[in-house]
Design a protein around this motif. Structure first.
Motif, PDB file in Angstrom:
ATOM      1  N   MET A  52      34.493 -14.261   0.878  1.00 11.11           N
ATOM      2  CA  MET A  52      34.992 -12.891   0.869  1.00 11.11           C
ATOM      3  C   MET A  52      36.220 -12.798  -0.029  1.00 11.11           C
ATOM      4  O   MET A  52      37.028 -13.732  -0.093  1.00 11.11           O
ATOM      5  CB  MET A  52      35.352 -12.446   2.288  1.00 11.11           C
ATOM      6  N   PRO A  53      36.423 -11.659  -0.720  1.00 15.52           N
ATOM      7  CA  PRO A  53      37.583 -11.518  -1.615  1.00 15.52           C
ATOM      8  C   PRO A  53      38.933 -11.690  -0.937  1.00 15.52           C
ATOM      9  O   PRO A  53      39.908 -12.045  -1.595  1.00 15.52           O
ATOM     10  CB  PRO A  53      37.432 -10.091  -2.157  1.00 15.52           C
ATOM     11  N   ASP A  54      38.991 -11.462   0.380  1.00  8.25           N
ATOM     12  CA  ASP A  54      40.270 -11.605   1.080  1.00  8.25           C
ATOM     13  C   ASP A  54      40.461 -12.999   1.672  1.00  8.25           C
ATOM     14  O   ASP A  54      41.453 -13.262   2.369  1.00  8.25           O
ATOM     15  CB  ASP A  54      40.419 -10.546   2.173  1.00  8.25           C
ATOM     16  N   GLY A  55      39.501 -13.903   1.396  1.00  7.79           N
ATOM     17  CA  GLY A  55      39.624 -15.275   1.872  1.00  7.79           C
ATOM     18  C   GLY A  55      39.380 -15.464   3.359  1.00  7.79           C
ATOM     19  O   GLY A  55      39.553 -16.564   3.882  1.00  7.79           O
ATOM     20  N   SER A  56      38.942 -14.407   4.043  1.00  5.26           N
ATOM     21  CA  SER A  56      38.786 -14.478   5.494  1.00  5.26           C
ATOM     22  C   SER A  56      37.578 -15.294   5.930  1.00  5.26           C
ATOM     23  O   SER A  56      37.514 -15.765   7.078  1.00  5.26           O
ATOM     24  CB  SER A  56      38.680 -13.057   6.071  1.00  5.26           C
ATOM     25  N   GLU A  57      36.634 -15.462   5.027  1.00  2.00           N
ATOM     26  CA  GLU A  57      35.399 -16.173   5.363  1.00  2.00           C
ATOM     27  C   GLU A  57      34.848 -16.807   4.087  1.00  2.00           C
ATOM     28  O   GLU A  57      34.825 -16.175   3.038  1.00  2.00           O
ATOM     29  CB  GLU A  57      34.388 -15.172   5.930  1.00  2.00           C
ATOM     30  N   PHE A  58      34.432 -18.061   4.167  1.00  2.00           N
ATOM     31  CA  PHE A  58      33.893 -18.707   2.971  1.00  2.00           C
ATOM     32  C   PHE A  58      33.042 -19.917   3.340  1.00  2.00           C
ATOM     33  O   PHE A  58      33.153 -20.470   4.440  1.00  2.00           O
ATOM     34  CB  PHE A  58      35.027 -19.132   2.021  1.00  2.00           C
ATOM     35  N   LEU A  59      32.187 -20.283   2.398  1.00  2.00           N
ATOM     36  CA  LEU A  59      31.381 -21.498   2.492  1.00  2.00           C
ATOM     37  C   LEU A  59      31.786 -22.406   1.337  1.00  2.00           C
ATOM     38  O   LEU A  59      31.888 -21.951   0.199  1.00  2.00           O
ATOM     39  CB  LEU A  59      29.892 -21.170   2.376  1.00  2.00           C
ATOM     40  N   ARG A  60      31.978 -23.685   1.631  1.00  2.00           N
ATOM     41  CA  ARG A  60      32.377 -24.632   0.581  1.00  2.00           C
ATOM     42  C   ARG A  60      31.663 -25.953   0.817  1.00  2.00           C
ATOM     43  O   ARG A  60      31.629 -26.459   1.938  1.00  2.00           O
ATOM     44  CB  ARG A  60      33.895 -24.831   0.588  1.00  2.00           C
TER      45      ARG A  60
END
Length: 312
Positions: free
Chosen positions: A264-272
């Motif tokens: 998400m652009p706000d960094g609230s959720e991501f997969l890495r």
């Protein structure tokens, strides 16, 4: 003497890149006259709107492609990270040159490192990918859209509109701007994963054998392998150049080290995720790696990311 025409954007960095390719072409082919055809793209003209809101794919390539299709130019020199993964009929990605530094960097007049930025510092970038990763590291930062060419961005930094701005190390090196600013802090790849193709120049061409033969020497095998993986990863996710996707493939000997992030652009959720594969697998691993992300919900995440980007 045969003439080859290069379509190029008029920004200082784009002109540097095109002049660089012109020099390589005229050195390789003594009987070749190379001309630059400068033009503005949609991404150059609309500067008061975030990139994600004005069309996504092809913002810096469409006008150049139309010039080639009309027969007004033969090839176009692009920053590969700006090049969509699909091409109009009659045009091809003919060469990928050796890569510059692929990293992103923070430039500041006050702060030497990223950790020195004060709470609530104003950081300029239009990239959703950079925005996402900055906020993952520092949710307290105020990320402000920053458009325009490199010189415009540096001027706004020096005038105090921003505490720091984010640029690609490749552009910093190519324009040799190290002496123009006080502090340059390159992010490690573990801090910020770059965009697909970052640091490489892509040569798009009309699909004519004689032209393709003239420019094939520009291909760099390592760059082709790395960027093939990166572009296939983004293509499988159906992510445009402006989507919050980072992907890095690094060839070392016979192994390729790959790491990617989607969020998400706000960094609230991501997969890495990261993986290591054999060099021989490079044609298939980008898509396969993307499939692992898709299994974890990457496509749904990107749909929500797009909705958030439009609301920013």
């Amino acid at each position: 003497m045969k003439t080859l025409k290069i379509a190029t954007r008029k920004s200082i960095l784009a002109m540097w890149q095109s002049e660089h390719i012109k020099d390589r072409l005229t050195t390789q082919h003594k009987d070749l006259n190379v001309e630059l055809v400068g033009m503005k793209t949609k991404g150059d003209v609309i500067l008061d709107t975030p990139l994600a809101k004005i069309g996504g794919k092809g913002l810096f390539t469409k006008e150049l492609e139309e010039s080639m299709l009309r027969g007004e130019s033969d090839i176009a020199v692009h920053s590969l990270k700006d090049v969509p993964v699909e091409f109009p009929q009659g045009l091809v990605l003919a060469a990928i040159c050796s890569r510059e530094d692929v990293r992103d960097a923070m430039i500041s007049e006050k702060y030497a490192t990223f950790d020195e930025l004060p709470k609530g510092a104003k950081v300029g970038t239009t990239s959703l990918r950079r925005r996402m990763q900055l906020l993952i590291m520092r949710p307290d930062l105020e990320i402000i859209s920053l458009r325009g060419n490199v010189q415009t961005r540096l001027r706004k930094l020096k005038e105090g509109e921003f505490d720091a701005i984010i640029l690609a190390m490749a552009g910093i090196n190519r324009l040799n701007i190290k002496d123009e600013v006080k502090h340059i802090y390159p992010f490690s790849l573990s801090q910020m994963i770059p965009a697909m193709g970052q640091g490489a120049l892509g040569i798009e061409s009309v699909e004519k054998d004689e032209i393709l033969k003239e420019i094939e020497f520009l291909n760099d095998e390592n760059s082709v392998i790395e960027t093939t993986i990166e572009r296939a990863f983004v293509a499988r996710l159906n992510g445009g150049c402006q989507a919050p996707i980072g992907i890095s493939a690094k060839l070392k000997n016979d192994e390729i080290f790959i790491e990617a992030i989607v969020g998400m652009p706000d960094g609230s959720e991501f997969l890495r995720e990261k993986t290591v594969v054999n060099k021989d697998e490079y044609k298939s691993v980008g898509e396969n790696f993307a499939n692992e992300f898709i299994k974890r919900g990457a496509k749904e995440l990107l749909m929500r990311a797009e909705a958030m980007a439009n609301a920013l």
